[in-house]
Scaffold this active site. Sequence first.
Site, PDB file in Angstrom:
ATOM      1  N   LYS A 188     -39.972  34.104   8.270  1.00 57.59           N
ATOM      2  CA  LYS A 188     -40.347  33.038   7.330  1.00 57.59           C
ATOM      3  C   LYS A 188     -40.724  33.673   5.998  1.00 57.59           C
ATOM      4  O   LYS A 188     -41.124  34.838   5.962  1.00 57.59           O
ATOM      5  CB  LYS A 188     -41.569  32.280   7.867  1.00 57.59           C
ATOM      6  CG  LYS A 188     -41.702  30.890   7.293  1.00 57.59           C
ATOM      7  CD  LYS A 188     -40.885  29.891   8.084  1.00 57.59           C
ATOM      8  CE  LYS A 188     -40.923  28.524   7.482  1.00 57.59           C
ATOM      9  NZ  LYS A 188     -40.387  27.516   8.413  1.00 57.59           N
TER      10      LYS A 188
ATOM     11  N   ASP B 133     -37.189  25.137   3.340  1.00 58.32           N
ATOM     12  CA  ASP B 133     -38.417  24.625   3.958  1.00 58.32           C
ATOM     13  C   ASP B 133     -39.048  23.760   2.864  1.00 58.32           C
ATOM     14  O   ASP B 133     -38.359  23.371   1.910  1.00 58.32           O
ATOM     15  CB  ASP B 133     -39.324  25.797   4.380  1.00 58.32           C
ATOM     16  CG  ASP B 133     -40.415  25.371   5.363  1.00 58.32           C
ATOM     17  OD1 ASP B 133     -40.129  25.248   6.564  1.00 58.32           O
ATOM     18  OD2 ASP B 133     -41.567  25.146   4.928  1.00 58.32           O
TER      19      ASP B 133
END
Length: 445
Positions: free
Chosen positions: A124, A164
């Site tokens: 991430k 995201d």
Amino acid sequence: MKVNELLLALEAKHPGEQEYLQAVKEVLTTIEDVYNQHPEFEKNKILERLVEPDRIFTFRVTWVDDRGNIQVNIGYRVQFNNAIGPYKGGIRFHSSLNISTVKFLGFEQTFKNALTTLPMGGGKGGSDFSPRGKSSGEIMRFCQAFMLELWRNIGPDTDVPAGDLGVGAREIGYLYGMYKKLARKNTGTFTGKGLEYGGSLVRPEATGFGALYFVVEMLNTKGIDIKGKTVAISGFGNVAWGAALKASQLGAKVVTISGPDGYIYDPDGISGEKVDYMLELRSSGLDIVEPYIEQYPNSVFHRGKKPWGEKVDIALPCAIQNELNKDDAEQLIANGVLCVAEVSNMGCTTEATDLFIEHNIFYGPGKAVNAGGVATSGLEMSQNAMHIQWTAEEVDQRLQSIMKNIHDQCVKYGKTENGYINYAKGANIAGFMKVARAMIAQGVI
Ligand code: GLU
């Protein structure tokens, strides 16, 4: 292994990393029994290894805004675990982003990706850059500066970022464009790309669609039909949009969406052109939902409030972590909510989650419910590797079967003696078993 001891040690090592410690605690407390039944896990120090990311990149991102001022942000990429495949996970642009959030997201991603049945590890990244009110030129320059630093550390078989919060098709285009210029390779090192340059059909809808497929599976276990059920959705970005679209297509009635400014209650239901209007609202870049009431005067705007006080059958947090707390959970339960499914990552606080489980309410954790997004990213990677493009029907079919499979895994590991399915426990154990076994098989590395 005493989970408590490990958690205390982690707290001492990473003080103040609240979200990260919360995510680790939620997983560790649910897998403790299974862990202790398998001495090989303890012998291989699997948990101690699993809770620390493989590596973290932190870097300064310097760029120039439209007024000619120099701006400085921080960029991150956490490569958490690649036991079952290349690191995979989104990039988040949000003013609140810090190392704790990126680590929590990377940790969750490792388990989520394991659940998808596809060979993807967990990663991430992101920045504390806020896209709110920025011009397209500013967004592009920021993305380019971000990529100038990150490009060396990613690749189709190394680490594949995606979108995201705050990173949609436009940002992916700028990030991937700069990556390609620097790497001089057209490798598909990014998912969520535009259809013209290697993107997959259904990827934009996939997180929301997958979530609804999962909710349908949950309700099916008790023979409940989603048709006619009322749904509260928070957020109004890509994930909320996909969820609203599929929920309305399935005959449910979506009555709320929300933004940082408050929430909209629409008694007539948000479907058809109103769902399209969500995209328009988003593209204004202002990050507010209030203009919805001008467009649809039958609706009401509740300033500064969250939608969880409304009486609904299904609650779908689709915005950000910890957006649904204990008070919200109590309110939903008092109003007879049937199902709460996290479409955002860790959308509920631990106290809220515990309450739902205590009251035997259908509760789906983010890592299972929202896995359709990254799963479809995995399908995009496959298409890129084969240099082909599947039809929307093919992708949607695969997405549906992946969500069903994730649901089956949750039932397998989460069914309790009284028949209640603890999806949080089921998802954590299923994801953990796969990653742990892969780690053991590959030795101490
Ligand atoms: N950001 C999404 C997630 O939280 C998608 C990641 C991806 O497609 O790689 O899973």
